[in-house]
Write a protein that holds these residues in place. Structure first.
Motif, PDB file in Angstrom:
ATOM      1  N   UNK A 118       2.711  11.183  -6.514  1.00  0.00           N
ATOM      2  CA  UNK A 118       3.615  12.218  -6.016  1.00  0.00           C
ATOM      3  C   UNK A 118       4.868  11.587  -5.404  1.00  0.00           C
ATOM      4  N   UNK A 119       4.667  10.629  -4.510  1.00  0.00           N
ATOM      5  CA  UNK A 119       5.793   9.995  -3.825  1.00  0.00           C
ATOM      6  C   UNK A 119       6.694   9.248  -4.809  1.00  0.00           C
ATOM      7  N   UNK A 120       6.100   8.494  -5.714  1.00  0.00           N
ATOM      8  CA  UNK A 120       6.898   7.713  -6.653  1.00  0.00           C
ATOM      9  C   UNK A 120       7.631   8.601  -7.651  1.00  0.00           C
ATOM     10  N   UNK A 121       6.986   9.685  -8.078  1.00  0.00           N
ATOM     11  CA  UNK A 121       7.639  10.596  -9.022  1.00  0.00           C
ATOM     12  C   UNK A 121       8.816  11.302  -8.369  1.00  0.00           C
ATOM     13  N   UNK A 122       8.592  11.828  -7.170  1.00  0.00           N
ATOM     14  CA  UNK A 122       9.706  12.459  -6.464  1.00  0.00           C
ATOM     15  C   UNK A 122      10.779  11.436  -6.114  1.00  0.00           C
ATOM     16  N   UNK A 123      10.367  10.223  -5.759  1.00  0.00           N
ATOM     17  CA  UNK A 123      11.342   9.188  -5.440  1.00  0.00           C
ATOM     18  C   UNK A 123      12.269   8.902  -6.605  1.00  0.00           C
ATOM     19  N   UNK A 154       0.793   3.166  -0.198  1.00  0.00           N
ATOM     20  CA  UNK A 154       2.147   3.581   0.159  1.00  0.00           C
ATOM     21  C   UNK A 154       2.247   3.968   1.632  1.00  0.00           C
ATOM     22  N   UNK A 155       1.099   4.225   2.276  1.00  0.00           N
ATOM     23  CA  UNK A 155       1.086   4.591   3.695  1.00  0.00           C
ATOM     24  C   UNK A 155       0.457   3.508   4.570  1.00  0.00           C
ATOM     25  N   UNK A 156       0.344   2.302   4.051  1.00  0.00           N
ATOM     26  CA  UNK A 156      -0.379   1.240   4.749  1.00  0.00           C
ATOM     27  C   UNK A 156       0.186   0.947   6.137  1.00  0.00           C
ATOM     28  N   UNK A 157       1.487   1.125   6.331  1.00  0.00           N
ATOM     29  CA  UNK A 157       2.086   0.802   7.618  1.00  0.00           C
ATOM     30  C   UNK A 157       2.189   1.967   8.581  1.00  0.00           C
ATOM     31  N   UNK A 158       1.669   3.117   8.192  1.00  0.00           N
ATOM     32  CA  UNK A 158       1.776   4.317   9.027  1.00  0.00           C
ATOM     33  C   UNK A 158       0.739   4.286  10.146  1.00  0.00           C
ATOM     34  N   UNK A 159       1.153   4.641  11.358  1.00  0.00           N
ATOM     35  CA  UNK A 159       0.220   4.710  12.485  1.00  0.00           C
ATOM     36  C   UNK A 159      -0.800   5.819  12.240  1.00  0.00           C
ATOM     37  N   UNK A 187       6.693  18.278 -12.470  1.00  0.00           N
ATOM     38  CA  UNK A 187       5.355  18.535 -13.005  1.00  0.00           C
ATOM     39  C   UNK A 187       5.102  17.743 -14.285  1.00  0.00           C
ATOM     40  N   UNK A 188       6.057  17.712 -15.185  1.00  0.00           N
ATOM     41  CA  UNK A 188       5.871  16.980 -16.430  1.00  0.00           C
ATOM     42  C   UNK A 188       5.684  15.493 -16.201  1.00  0.00           C
ATOM     43  N   UNK A 189       6.529  14.914 -15.368  1.00  0.00           N
ATOM     44  CA  UNK A 189       6.433  13.476 -15.092  1.00  0.00           C
ATOM     45  C   UNK A 189       5.156  13.144 -14.326  1.00  0.00           C
ATOM     46  N   UNK A 190       4.821  13.998 -13.376  1.00  0.00           N
ATOM     47  CA  UNK A 190       3.641  13.777 -12.544  1.00  0.00           C
ATOM     48  C   UNK A 190       2.369  13.828 -13.381  1.00  0.00           C
ATOM     49  N   UNK A 191       2.292  14.794 -14.259  1.00  0.00           N
ATOM     50  CA  UNK A 191       1.107  14.948 -15.104  1.00  0.00           C
ATOM     51  C   UNK A 191       0.904  13.721 -15.987  1.00  0.00           C
TER      52      UNK A 191
END
Length: 228
Positions: free
Chosen positions: A20-25, A188-193, A74-78
């Motif tokens: 999701x994050x990479x596709x939207x990015x 992708x969230x490894x550094x999040x508290x 949606x197309x790219x994500x799928x």
């Protein structure tokens, strides 16, 4: 004593969140914009907290519209999702849970059709004895409703359920439900508290289920275990 296991789905079992994050990015970048990770993560594990399509459309003055951006997404994500594997250690841990006779269910802020489709695609539906999704409760994570509903469905008190989660919102939901939680953040969230949890792992392959259970049981280990 832990008598049941409750799993999140998106991000934990199948890393739809990174896709999701990479596709939207990539979509943001194609329009000369940057998707703010701190803004995006607010919506992980819940519903309605952040809408990437609305945010980008507003930045661009309404053209393209949020609906047009969602269609592109949606197309790219799928395509990306169909090629992605389960997260490391998922199948082995589910097999261990089954062998130990522990009932296992999924509690997700997503809907049943979404989760059932991916469980079938990855051929792991048979491991789970039930599901609780957004259509089953008044409030999704970080509210405790999903986890309390799963506990009630199993007939197991919250204190005897162990939750596996990847998102801060899900971890807060588990704590609010009075359940111990194993955090398995997506890369992708490894550094999040993160909120306080019973145990933090890099992946579900880090240790066998028997060791996880020994470490989160208050008779065997402190309530809060250091980072692994």
């Amino acid at each position: 004593m832990i008598r049941a296991l409750i799993f999140d789905f998106d991000g934990l079992i199948f890393d739809t969140e990174t896709i999701d994050f990479e596709t939207w990015g990539a979509i943001y970048a194609s329009h000369g914009q940057v998707l703010d990770h701190a803004q995006w993560i607010v919506g992980v594990g819940t519903r309605g907290a952040f809408d990437a399509a609305v945010e980008l459309s507003q930045r661009l003055g309404g053209q393209p519209s949020a609906e047009e951006l969602r269609e592109l997404f949606v197309g790219r994500y799928r395509t990306a999702s169909l090629a992605a594997p389960l997260r490391p250690g998922v199948v082995a841990l589910l097999q261990q849970g089954r062998d130990m006779g522990l009932p296992m269910v999924i509690a997700s802020s997503s809907d049943r059709g979404w989760v059932d489709g991916w469980l079938a695609h990855h051929e792991i539906s048979h491991f789970f004895q039930g599901f609780r999704g957004r259509e089953d409760v008044a409030h999704v994570k970080p509210a405790p409703d999903l986890y309390l509903s799963a506990s009630a469905m199993l007939g197991v008190p919250p204190a005897e359920c162990l939750v596996f989660e990847d998102s801060p919102n899900g971890m807060r939901a588990a704590a609010a439900a009075g359940m111990r939680c194993v955090a398995v953040p997506i890369p992708v969230n490894a550094g999040v508290a993160l909120p306080p949890v019973a145990l933090r792992l890099g992946t579900l392959a880090d240790m066998p289920l028997a060791e996880i259970l020994a470490r989160v049981d208050p008779a065997e280990a402190p309530a809060i275990i250091g980072q692994k």
